[in-house]
Enzyme design. Structure first.
Site, short mmCIF file in Angstrom:
data_model
loop_
_atom_site.label_atom_id
_atom_site.label_comp_id
_atom_site.label_asym_id
_atom_site.label_seq_id
_atom_site.Cartn_x
_atom_site.Cartn_y
_atom_site.Cartn_z
CE1 TYR A 454 47.66 86.93 25.51
CE2 TYR A 454 48.67 86.67 23.36
CZ TYR A 454 48.41 87.44 24.48
OH TYR A 454 48.91 88.71 24.54
CD GLU A 455 50.54 82.12 27.54
OE1 GLU A 455 50.66 81.02 28.12
OE2 GLU A 455 51.20 82.40 26.54
N GLY A 456 45.71 80.02 28.23
CA GLY A 456 44.55 79.44 28.91
C GLY A 456 43.40 80.41 28.85
#
Length: 596
Positions: A454-456
């Site tokens: 997550y978050e890229g």
């Protein structure tokens, strides 16, 4: 634990889920040496961050995390968050622990003083999250997202929006979320379909009707805070296609009246909770907005500039996700050391005494334990170095601001990879018992696995490094960092050679390499750079300890750093061939042949 397995161990030998012991001294060392907190305190902005206060915060939040968050870690994993009649329920104790967190002011450490914050360096906010997340990673996602929402509104909200929302977000009375992902879009944010329609008349004139569905919304619904402030990306009518046509909106769970009191519930709901591999106490929500055509939102910043505003929150979140690698690494390492000292099995190889010993005496277990410790401390040094650069950027140091931009993908990608590796080694040290849920070792690995996603994803972080970050300041932001490591590493030839290799790869990528070549080598290059920076920062720690800093680490730190330099650095150097191999082989086969 099954009766069959339990019979194999005496009561003393039976593994236990250990509690969290704050790594206060190593944290203080990283904050002083890598973040440079004392020079930050020389500035007017951060003058309050004097040594006594810094030490009190680090010690205080460590004790709070151990006492309030850590006891809920296992029950949170076993019972998890549950959706009942549209309401998310958490296990007993979570509400009381969150209330204590708010009451003691931990949410407000680095927030602006104008809205009730303490205005201290971001570095100290990182330490708060490190301790809370090591104690309970799933629970810590709640304040972590709120910190990002505060920063986004501080930088991009109107004065009226700041007055309306920030005081309660800063205190923690309300929590915040970020809503980007949709089922059909994944990481391609530009493919979102959520809409925002201007309201022309009536009491909500000037606001927008929000409609759409978002997935993977961390702590998107819960009852621990009085209100939830959702930051939602949506598209205005006739907006340009792709990321150029995205706007950002405040969509509160409960409407907020002009006097700051709460009004009726907004037209939004949690449709379901995801059933996940780990972080079970963190409700990962599918959120639906505007089912009845009455979901009201406020525009943040300019129309079609939402992604820029959201990136403020995302960059903050990426550092804090990298922090999660440190957190889970620390927790898994502590448990592995506890188990290795308690588990007695086999005599030490070559010993004339054939009595069985604790497994910490066996060479390969020692290797694994030292690897866990070295990787975790290296990731912590990198984290706080980045945080210190963020703080210097805040007080006007343009070079530090650029350097922080370069460091973000290293912290996020390598830090979270380290978290997964260290948690996996922790399972291995437990042997067969690590595969048994009752020991708790498996929870750390399960919890760790989300962080590289997550978050890229970490692949996206590496791509960012070799595209946007590599070109910053005409390439100077990356090359000056590597050149500094080279110039300061004369006494550590392997570290110097790694930094030189990174510099050569960066120059190749900036020159003759195609975009595909850069992307093909991005992940190994990101790892090499992260290890080089972490090793450099660990050497600084070792020198500080030798000069009298952190006497309690005088025996352990030199050994940990030596292990990192002798074992981890050469491994990273071995990635050079992969980083420069180019993309031709990757595309040698058509997709249908490759998949066939």
């Amino acid at each position: 634990m099954s009766a069959e397995i339990a019979k194999r161990f005496t009561a003393k030998e039976r593994p236990a889920v250990t509690s969290y012991s704050p790594a206060t001294q190593d944290q203080l060392l990283a904050i002083r040496v890598n973040a440079g907190i004392e020079t930050l305190a020389d500035s007017e902005r951060f003058a309050a961050a004097e040594p006594d206060l810094v030490e009190a915060i680090v010690e205080g939040v460590g004790q709070f995390a151990a006492g309030e968050f850590a006891p809920l870690n296992r029950i949170g994993d076993l019972e998890g968050a549950k959706l009942e009649n549209g309401v998310v329920r958490l296990p007993d104790g979570f509400k009381e622990a969150y209330d204590a967190y708010v009451e003691q002011g931990w949410n407000a450490i680095a927030s602006p003083e104008a809205f009730g914050g303490q205005g201290l360096p971001f570095t100290l906010a990182c330490n708060v999250l490190e301790n809370l997340g090591t104690a309970n990673m799933a629970f810590n996602l709640l304040p972590m997202l709120s910190v990002g929402a505060i920063e986004a509104l501080e930088h991009h909200g109107s004065d009226a929006q700041k007055e309306k929302y920030l005081p309660n977000l800063v205190s923690g009375a309300w929590s915040g979320t970020m809503n980007l992902t949709e089922p059909q879009a994944g990481s391609d944010v530009g493919a979102l379909r959520a809409t925002a329609t201007p309201i022309e008349t009536g009491e909500h004139a000037g606001k927008y009707l929000i409609q759409g569905q978002k997935i993977y919304i961390t702590w998107g619904e819960h009852e621990l805070a009085g209100n939830i402030i959702h930051l939602v990306l949506a598209r205005l009518p006739d907006a340009p296609e792709g990321t150029r046509g995205i706007s950002l909106f405040i969509v509160p769970k409960y409407h907020v009246k002009e006097d700051g009191s709460l009004g009726p519930k907004n037209d939004l709901r949690c449709v379901s909770l995801e059933h996940k591999l780990g972080i079970n106490a963190s409700p990962t929500c599918v959120m639906s907005y505007g089912d009845n055509g009455e979901c009201i939102g406020e525009l943040v910043g300019a129309e079609n500039r939402g992604l820029m505003a959201m990136f403020t929150m995302m960059n903050n979140a990426r550092i804090n996700v990298g922090n999660q690698g440190v957190q889970i690494g620390e927790r898994a390492t502590q448990q592995a050391f506890y188990y290795a000292q308690e588990r007695v099995q086999s005599a030490r190889a070559g010993s004339p005494d054939k009595n069985p010993v604790a497994i910490i005496e066996h060479a390969d277990v020692r290797r694994m334990l030292l690897r866990m410790k070295a990787l975790t401390e290296g990731a912590r040094a990198l984290l706080y170095f980045c945080a210190g650069q963020v703080d210097r950027g805040t007080i006007g140091d343009a070079a530090a601001k650029s350097r922080a931009e370069v460091l973000v993908p290293l912290v996020k990608a390598w830090g979270t990879d380290i978290g997964v590796e260290v948690a996996g080694i922790g399972v291995q040290i437990h042997g067969g018992m690590g595969f048994i849920e009752e020991t708790g070792a498996a929870q750390h690995w399960r919890d760790s696995k989300i962080a590289p996603i997550y978050e890229g994803t970490n692949g996206i972080q590496a791509a960012d490094l070799v595209t946007r970050k590599l070109g910053m300041d005409g390439g100077e932001a990356v090359t000056s960092l590597l050149a500094q490591i080279v110039s300061e590493s004369a006494d550590e030839p392997q570290l110097k050679a790694l930094a030189e290799d990174c510099l050569a790869i960066a120059q190749w990528m900036q020159g003759e390499a195609s975009l595909d070549d850069r992307l093909a080598g991005s992940v190994p290059f990101c790892t090499m750079m992260a290890v080089a920076v972490a090793g450099w920062q660990l050497v600084k720690q070792r020198a500080a300890v030798a000069a009298g800093a952190a006497p309690s680490l005088a025996r352990t730190k030199p050994v940990t750093v030596r292990f990192f330099l002798d074992r981890i650095v050469p491994e990273a150097a071995g990635l050079k061939a992969s980083a420069t191999a180019g993309a031709d082989l990757l595309y040698e086969l058509p997709a249908e042949v490759l998949a066939g």
